[in-house]
Design a protein around this motif. Structure first.
Motif, PDB file in Angstrom:
ATOM      1  N   VAL A 193       0.658  -1.511  -0.191  1.00 26.25           N
ATOM      2  CA  VAL A 193       0.123   0.012  -0.174  1.00 26.25           C
ATOM      3  C   VAL A 193       0.742   1.188   0.208  1.00 26.25           C
ATOM      4  N   THR A 194       2.336   1.346   1.163  1.00 26.37           N
ATOM      5  CA  THR A 194       2.663   2.249   0.920  1.00 26.37           C
ATOM      6  C   THR A 194       3.490   2.904  -0.367  1.00 26.37           C
ATOM      7  N   MET A 195       3.884   2.179  -1.055  1.00 32.18           N
ATOM      8  CA  MET A 195       4.569   1.730  -2.122  1.00 32.18           C
ATOM      9  C   MET A 195       3.744   2.200  -3.378  1.00 32.18           C
ATOM     10  N   VAL A 196       2.394   1.928  -3.600  1.00 27.73           N
ATOM     11  CA  VAL A 196       1.462   2.036  -4.245  1.00 27.73           C
ATOM     12  C   VAL A 196       1.440   3.785  -4.668  1.00 27.73           C
ATOM     13  N   PHE A 197       1.034   4.676  -2.776  1.00 27.10           N
ATOM     14  CA  PHE A 197       1.188   5.512  -3.031  1.00 27.10           C
ATOM     15  C   PHE A 197       2.518   6.591  -3.360  1.00 27.10           C
ATOM     16  N   VAL A 198       3.185   5.893  -2.759  1.00 25.09           N
ATOM     17  CA  VAL A 198       4.388   6.057  -3.054  1.00 25.09           C
ATOM     18  C   VAL A 198       4.815   6.727  -4.413  1.00 25.09           C
ATOM     19  N   VAL A 199       4.583   5.912  -5.854  1.00 23.63           N
ATOM     20  CA  VAL A 199       4.291   5.987  -7.375  1.00 23.63           C
ATOM     21  C   VAL A 199       3.337   6.701  -7.110  1.00 23.63           C
ATOM     22  N   VAL A 200       2.022   6.637  -7.135  1.00 19.56           N
ATOM     23  CA  VAL A 200       1.017   7.630  -7.457  1.00 19.56           C
ATOM     24  C   VAL A 200       1.473   8.617  -6.874  1.00 19.56           C
ATOM     25  N   VAL A 201       1.680   9.565  -5.727  1.00 18.65           N
ATOM     26  CA  VAL A 201       2.132  10.786  -5.565  1.00 18.65           C
ATOM     27  C   VAL A 201       3.352  11.543  -6.588  1.00 18.65           C
ATOM     28  N   MET A 202       4.639  10.486  -6.230  1.00 14.10           N
ATOM     29  CA  MET A 202       5.388  10.639  -7.604  1.00 14.10           C
ATOM     30  C   MET A 202       4.856  10.783  -8.935  1.00 14.10           C
ATOM     31  N   ALA A 203       3.839  10.703  -9.393  1.00 16.01           N
ATOM     32  CA  ALA A 203       3.603  10.045 -10.974  1.00 16.01           C
ATOM     33  C   ALA A 203       2.768  11.735 -10.583  1.00 16.01           C
ATOM     34  N   ILE A 204       1.990  11.582 -10.023  1.00  8.75           N
ATOM     35  CA  ILE A 204       0.859  13.404  -9.928  1.00  8.75           C
ATOM     36  C   ILE A 204       1.533  14.583 -10.093  1.00  8.75           C
ATOM     37  N   VAL A 205       3.094  14.173  -9.432  1.00  7.52           N
ATOM     38  CA  VAL A 205       3.979  15.852  -9.183  1.00  7.52           C
ATOM     39  C   VAL A 205       5.141  15.775 -10.498  1.00  7.52           C
ATOM     40  N   SER A 206       5.344  14.542 -11.282  1.00  5.68           N
ATOM     41  CA  SER A 206       6.059  14.365 -12.669  1.00  5.68           C
ATOM     42  C   SER A 206       5.277  15.302 -13.227  1.00  5.68           C
ATOM     43  N   LEU A 207       3.513  14.795 -13.182  1.00  7.08           N
ATOM     44  CA  LEU A 207       3.170  15.142 -14.038  1.00  7.08           C
ATOM     45  C   LEU A 207       2.899  16.477 -14.272  1.00  7.08           C
ATOM     46  N   LEU A 208       3.136  17.543 -12.567  1.00 14.17           N
ATOM     47  CA  LEU A 208       1.981  18.803 -12.620  1.00 14.17           C
ATOM     48  C   LEU A 208       3.801  19.612 -13.403  1.00 14.17           C
ATOM     49  N   ASP A 209       5.130  19.201 -12.484  1.00 17.56           N
ATOM     50  CA  ASP A 209       6.472  19.793 -13.259  1.00 17.56           C
ATOM     51  C   ASP A 209       6.227  19.541 -13.962  1.00 17.56           C
ATOM     52  N   LEU A 210       6.288  18.528 -15.252  1.00 16.10           N
ATOM     53  CA  LEU A 210       6.401  18.269 -16.550  1.00 16.10           C
ATOM     54  C   LEU A 210       5.148  19.544 -17.141  1.00 16.10           C
ATOM     55  N   GLY A 211       3.916  19.895 -16.321  1.00 15.12           N
ATOM     56  CA  GLY A 211       3.071  20.433 -17.376  1.00 15.12           C
ATOM     57  C   GLY A 211       3.510  21.977 -16.862  1.00 15.12           C
ATOM     58  N   PHE A 212       3.564  22.587 -15.749  1.00 17.62           N
ATOM     59  CA  PHE A 212       4.496  24.042 -15.292  1.00 17.62           C
ATOM     60  C   PHE A 212       5.682  24.027 -15.755  1.00 17.62           C
ATOM     61  N   GLY A 213       6.600  23.015 -16.127  1.00 17.15           N
ATOM     62  CA  GLY A 213       7.702  23.452 -16.919  1.00 17.15           C
ATOM     63  C   GLY A 213       7.666  23.922 -18.811  1.00 17.15           C
ATOM     64  N   ARG A 214       6.562  23.165 -19.248  1.00 15.73           N
ATOM     65  CA  ARG A 214       6.177  23.402 -20.605  1.00 15.73           C
ATOM     66  C   ARG A 214       5.528  24.814 -20.467  1.00 15.73           C
ATOM     67  N   MET A 215       4.778  24.829 -19.973  1.00 12.22           N
ATOM     68  CA  MET A 215       3.822  26.408 -19.399  1.00 12.22           C
ATOM     69  C   MET A 215       4.357  27.622 -19.676  1.00 12.22           C
ATOM     70  N   ALA A 216       5.485  27.530 -18.941  1.00 12.81           N
ATOM     71  CA  ALA A 216       6.878  28.110 -18.479  1.00 12.81           C
ATOM     72  C   ALA A 216       7.240  28.506 -20.089  1.00 12.81           C
ATOM     73  N   PHE A 217       8.045  27.157 -20.458  1.00 12.58           N
ATOM     74  CA  PHE A 217       8.776  27.741 -22.105  1.00 12.58           C
ATOM     75  C   PHE A 217       7.998  28.526 -22.595  1.00 12.58           C
ATOM     76  N   TRP A 218       6.418  27.747 -22.562  1.00 14.04           N
ATOM     77  CA  TRP A 218       5.351  28.297 -23.389  1.00 14.04           C
ATOM     78  C   TRP A 218       4.852  30.555 -23.588  1.00 14.04           C
ATOM     79  N   ILE A 219       5.457  30.997 -22.359  1.00 15.79           N
ATOM     80  CA  ILE A 219       5.035  32.279 -21.491  1.00 15.79           C
ATOM     81  C   ILE A 219       6.780  32.983 -21.709  1.00 15.79           C
ATOM     82  N   PHE A 220       7.064  31.899 -21.648  1.00 13.24           N
ATOM     83  CA  PHE A 220       8.363  33.204 -21.378  1.00 13.24           C
ATOM     84  C   PHE A 220       9.552  32.458 -23.008  1.00 13.24           C
ATOM     85  N   GLY A 221       8.929  31.862 -24.025  1.00 10.36           N
ATOM     86  CA  GLY A 221      10.252  30.959 -24.740  1.00 10.36           C
ATOM     87  C   GLY A 221       9.537  31.587 -25.753  1.00 10.36           C
TER      88      GLY A 221
END
Length: 74
Positions: free
Chosen positions: A46-74
């Protein structure tokens, strides 16, 4: 087990000696209800599944915000 008498320290706080402290720690650990192996495996999964899910959410948010920053300032 007999009651321990605290030893007053120089700063006014009460202290116990190391032997009494060790005995109290052992007595408290004997009260602990340890999980069975099946419970431990379940908790681990249960702990490992939770950690993987949270890692996926944080990674997707990071990717999304990074692309948005490049789109706005690039």
């Amino acid at each position: 087990m007999s009651e321990s008498r605290p030893i007053p320290s120089s700063d006014g706080k009460k202290r116990t000696n190391p032997v009494t402290f060790y005995r109290q720690v052992v007595a408290e650990l004997r009260k602990v209800v340890w999980p069975t192996q099946n419970q431990l495996v379940t908790y681990f999964i249960v702990t490992m599944v939770f950690v993987v899910v949270v890692m996926a959410i944080v990674s997707l948010l990071d990717l999304g915000f990074g692309r948005m920053a490049f789109w706005i300032f690039g």
